[in-house]
Enzyme design. Structure first.
Site, PDB file in Angstrom:
ATOM      1  CB  SER A 240     -36.044  33.938  38.535  1.00 49.81           C
ATOM      2  OG  SER A 240     -37.195  33.131  38.661  1.00 49.81           O
ATOM      3  CG  HIS A 270     -35.973  30.492  34.555  1.00 55.81           C
ATOM      4  ND1 HIS A 270     -37.114  29.895  34.983  1.00 55.81           N
ATOM      5  CD2 HIS A 270     -35.619  31.357  35.566  1.00 55.81           C
ATOM      6  CE1 HIS A 270     -37.449  30.358  36.182  1.00 55.81           C
ATOM      7  NE2 HIS A 270     -36.561  31.269  36.555  1.00 55.81           N
ATOM      8  CG  HIS A 317     -41.476  22.455  35.557  1.00 58.47           C
ATOM      9  ND1 HIS A 317     -41.114  22.269  36.873  1.00 58.47           N
ATOM     10  CD2 HIS A 317     -41.646  23.793  35.391  1.00 58.47           C
ATOM     11  CE1 HIS A 317     -41.078  23.449  37.467  1.00 58.47           C
ATOM     12  NE2 HIS A 317     -41.390  24.387  36.608  1.00 58.47           N
ATOM     13  NE  ARG A 326     -46.327  28.077  36.661  1.00 64.26           N
ATOM     14  CZ  ARG A 326     -45.011  28.213  36.572  1.00 64.26           C
ATOM     15  NH1 ARG A 326     -44.424  29.289  37.051  1.00 64.26           N
ATOM     16  NH2 ARG A 326     -44.265  27.273  36.019  1.00 64.26           N
ATOM     17  CG  ASP A 372     -42.468  30.113  30.068  1.00 65.58           C
ATOM     18  OD1 ASP A 372     -42.937  31.195  30.446  1.00 65.58           O
ATOM     19  OD2 ASP A 372     -41.532  29.541  30.633  1.00 65.58           O
TER      20      ASP A 372
HETATM   21  N1  AMX Z   1     -37.860  19.332  24.556  1.00 63.72           N
HETATM   22  C1  AMX Z   1     -36.864  18.488  24.271  1.00 63.72           C
HETATM   23  N2  AMX Z   1     -36.118  17.869  25.200  1.00 63.72           N
HETATM   24  C2  AMX Z   1     -36.425  18.098  26.478  1.00 63.72           C
HETATM   25  C3  AMX Z   1     -37.487  18.944  26.857  1.00 63.72           C
HETATM   26  C4  AMX Z   1     -38.209  19.581  25.823  1.00 63.72           C
HETATM   27  N3  AMX Z   1     -39.198  20.432  26.084  1.00 63.72           N
HETATM   28  N4  AMX Z   1     -37.551  18.970  28.204  1.00 63.72           N
HETATM   29  C5  AMX Z   1     -36.554  18.195  28.661  1.00 63.72           C
HETATM   30  N5  AMX Z   1     -35.880  17.671  27.616  1.00 63.72           N
HETATM   31  C6  AMX Z   1     -34.671  16.866  27.656  1.00 63.72           C
HETATM   32  C7  AMX Z   1     -33.568  17.632  28.380  1.00 63.72           C
HETATM   33  O1  AMX Z   1     -32.938  18.569  27.491  1.00 63.72           O
HETATM   34  C8  AMX Z   1     -32.660  16.535  28.837  1.00 63.72           C
HETATM   35  O2  AMX Z   1     -31.897  16.122  27.720  1.00 63.72           O
HETATM   36  P1  AMX Z   1     -30.372  15.597  27.888  1.00 63.72           P
HETATM   37  O3  AMX Z   1     -30.501  14.365  28.733  1.00 63.72           O
HETATM   38  O4  AMX Z   1     -29.938  15.358  26.492  1.00 63.72           O
HETATM   39  O5  AMX Z   1     -29.634  16.704  28.585  1.00 63.72           O
HETATM   40  C9  AMX Z   1     -33.648  15.426  29.188  1.00 63.72           C
HETATM   41  O6  AMX Z   1     -34.859  15.734  28.485  1.00 63.72           O
HETATM   42  C10 AMX Z   1     -33.958  15.340  30.667  1.00 63.72           C
HETATM   43  O7  AMX Z   1     -34.378  16.621  31.114  1.00 63.72           O
HETATM   44  P2  AMX Z   1     -35.405  16.751  32.322  1.00 63.72           P
HETATM   45  O8  AMX Z   1     -34.762  16.177  33.538  1.00 63.72           O
HETATM   46  O9  AMX Z   1     -36.729  16.250  31.933  1.00 63.72           O
HETATM   47  O10 AMX Z   1     -35.555  18.344  32.445  1.00 63.72           O
HETATM   48  P3  AMX Z   1     -34.624  19.350  33.229  1.00 63.72           P
HETATM   49  O11 AMX Z   1     -35.058  19.362  34.649  1.00 63.72           O
HETATM   50  O12 AMX Z   1     -33.181  19.092  32.970  1.00 63.72           O
HETATM   51  O13 AMX Z   1     -34.978  20.716  32.519  1.00 63.72           O
HETATM   52  C11 AMX Z   1     -36.411  22.298  31.521  1.00 63.72           C
HETATM   53  C12 AMX Z   1     -36.224  21.334  32.697  1.00 63.72           C
HETATM   54  C13 AMX Z   1     -37.647  23.135  31.783  1.00 63.72           C
HETATM   55  C14 AMX Z   1     -35.185  23.225  31.424  1.00 63.72           C
HETATM   56  C15 AMX Z   1     -36.574  21.467  30.221  1.00 63.72           C
HETATM   57  O14 AMX Z   1     -37.753  20.703  30.288  1.00 63.72           O
HETATM   58  C16 AMX Z   1     -36.592  22.322  28.969  1.00 63.72           C
HETATM   59  O15 AMX Z   1     -35.527  22.645  28.453  1.00 63.72           O
HETATM   60  N6  AMX Z   1     -37.816  22.702  28.472  1.00 63.72           N
HETATM   61  C17 AMX Z   1     -37.938  23.587  27.336  1.00 63.72           C
HETATM   62  C18 AMX Z   1     -37.664  25.008  27.762  1.00 63.72           C
HETATM   63  C19 AMX Z   1     -38.779  25.547  28.623  1.00 63.72           C
HETATM   64  O16 AMX Z   1     -39.954  25.427  28.301  1.00 63.72           O
HETATM   65  N7  AMX Z   1     -38.412  26.207  29.726  1.00 63.72           N
HETATM   66  C20 AMX Z   1     -39.383  26.862  30.613  1.00 63.72           C
HETATM   67  C21 AMX Z   1     -39.590  26.113  31.924  1.00 63.72           C
HETATM   68  C22 AMX Z   1     -40.545  26.882  32.828  1.00 63.72           C
HETATM   69  C23 AMX Z   1     -39.882  28.116  33.309  1.00 63.72           C
HETATM   70  O17 AMX Z   1     -38.931  28.076  34.058  1.00 63.72           O
HETATM   71  N8  AMX Z   1     -40.331  29.256  32.888  1.00 63.72           N
END
Ligand code: AMX
Length: 435
Positions: A240, A270, A317, A326, A372
């Site tokens: 964002s 996000h 994250h 937060r 979140d």
């Molecule tokens: N549950 C399951 N798997 C997860 C995970 C979770 N909460 N967080 C990361 N992973 C997985 C990823 O999907 C990725 O899998 P892949 O290798 O098969 O593609 C692997 O772990 C490596 O990911 P990462 O480098 O740790 O995370 P990222 O930087 O790619 O993504 C985020 C970060 C937040 C998108 C991810 O942790 C996620 O999808 N979390 C759940 C959704 C969420 O809570 N989003 C809100 C974030 C805060 C915000 O912006 N508001």
């Protein structure tokens, strides 16, 4: 010129030589390198943005203008009789870098009151949309609909100097921020409360007025203040904030830029994650018949989610490598105000069971909860149960941080953004796979 604008002008003039010197005399100094994994992998960790509004340390979490969340909440002037500070005082901090006195915070409260009148056509436009539109789509549309109000566009067309771009940008930003709570509350009451709209109360500050227009009693005013502050900024690389900055870098005005930010925030990875957390918990509650699961039972639900190829919302994250402060700030609020709430108990069990499971699965780089995981539970408790709406609250907060950034982007003359892309064949060549 208003007090805050005077102060900002002084700060900007003092800051400009630093940026100019870095650029002119040290522009070739390297600050990092970019790997193939970073180019394919969403630019994780590439150091190529500059902001002084906030900085995110992977272990410590966010600092707003150098202040951690507890320091920020403690230092800012509080609304009399309430636990939380004025959001307006926080905006003063983000813009100037200084903690305002109570008088300075109140001046800004008054300035916002003068600016808050939302044009009627915005409400007419909202009412013309299908009621089943997602609140984030309505919110983004309402913001961009006001683009015709842009003072920046008017001044730009008149031929304003580059050095002065920040001034009309400031005017647009303050006008927009003053209106966002009313627009958001209107969307909520129109969509979920049969159009029973509550007009703003000119005597209240931003957080208090938002709670009033939502029709939710105290301490929801403090929830709103806390929520807007916590969600305001998380340095510049998240979707964002980066979207807002990118769109503004083309000299698109605040209305285009903030509307675009809202679109990015609406993704489930996000900002929409807060809605997803509640949806996920409700699913578990249904399966449990409303009972609180044991840790063993909860583990099974978490593994089922992972084994079906989905993410556990509210955990992980891209930058943080510990529990999000937060999340902690909201957890403390929950422990004080709603310790016996069933959904809070679910969130609490998840806090215990999810990190070890994500560690065992070995994929997520950060197994800890993010903002979140905790925010929906508070909204639910105070009667805001339409979780589609939660990301709009995040959007009001994020607009505060991004508006502050865009004003400074313009003040420091940051240019249009234009990174370089390569082809897959070029990467293969760099990697030595193909000649
Ligand atoms: N549950 C399951 N798997 C997860 C995970 C979770 N909460 N967080 C990361 N992973 C997985 C990823 O999907 C990725 O899998 P892949 O290798 O098969 O593609 C692997 O772990 C490596 O990911 P990462 O480098 O740790 O995370 P990222 O930087 O790619 O993504 C985020 C970060 C937040 C998108 C991810 O942790 C996620 O999808 N979390 C759940 C959704 C969420 O809570 N989003 C809100 C974030 C805060 C915000 O912006 N508001």
């Amino acid at each position: 010129m208003s007090m805050i604008k005077e102060k900002l002008k002084e700060k900007i003039e003092g800051w400009r030589p630093r940026t100019t010197m870095l650029l002119k005399e040290y522009g070739k100094v390297q600050i990092g390198e970019v790997t193939i994994a970073q180019a394919i992998g969403g630019m994780r960790g590439v150091k190529c943005l500059v902001t002084d509004i906030s900085y995110l340390d992977p272990m410590e979490g966010i600092r707003f203008r150098g202040y951690t969340i507890p320091e920020t909440l403690k230092a800012l002037p509080k609304v009399p009789g309430r636990e939380m500070p004025y959001v307006e005082g926080f905006i003063y901090l983000l813009l100037t870098g200084d903690i305002p006195t109570e008088e300075q915070a109140l001046e800004l409260v008054e300035e916002f009151k003068k600016r808050h009148k939302t044009p009627d056509y915005v409400f007419d436009m909202i009412k013309a949309l299908p009621k089943d539109s997602h609140p984030m789509a309505i919110f983004a549309a309402a913001i961009v609909a006001m683009q015709r109000e842009s003072i920046f566009v008017k001044k730009y067309n008149e031929g304003i100097s580059k050095m002065d771009y920040w001034e009309p940008t400031y005017e647009d930003a303050m006008n927009l921020l003053a209106r966002l709570p009313e627009i958001a509350a209107f969307i909520y009451r129109w969509k979920y409360r049969d159009g029973d709209i509550i007009p703003p109360d000119p005597n209240l500050d931003m957080g208090g007025n938002f709670a009033h227009m939502m029709g939710i009693d105290k301490p929801y005013d403090d929830v709103a203040r806390l929520y807007f502050i916590l969600h305001s900024d998380h340095e510049s690389g998240n979707v964002s904030a980066h979207t807002g900055h990118l769109v503004a870098s083309a000299l698109s005005d605040i209305y285009y830029s903030i509307s675009a930010l809202i679109d990015g925030l609406a993704g489930p990875l996000h900002g929409l994650a807060n809605q997803e957390v509640l949806r996920w918990i409700q699913g578990v509650m249904d399966e449990m018949g409303g009972k609180i699961p044991t840790e063993e039972e909860m583990k099974k639900f978490v593994w089922d989610t992972l084994n079906s190829g989905q993410v556990v919302p509210g955990f992980g994250h891209a930058v943080l490598r510990k529990t999000d402060p937060r999340y902690q700030a909201q957890r403390e609020f929950c422990l004080k105000h709603l310790p016996d709430d069933d959904i809070f108990k679910y969130v609490d069990i998840l806090y215990k069971v999810v990190p070890p499971i994500l560690e065992e699965q070995g994929k997520a780089k950060n197994p800890w909860p993010n903002v979140d995981a905790q925010s929906g539970v508070i909204q639910w408790y105070y009667g805001l149960r339409e979780y589609d709406f939660y990301t709009v609250l995040f959007g009001i907060g994020r607009a505060i941080g991004v508006c502050s950034n865009i004003i400074w982007d313009r003040a420091l003359g940051y240019p249009i953004e234009r990174p370089k892309s390569l082809t897959t064949a070029m990467l293969e060549e760099v990697a030595g796979i193909k000649k």
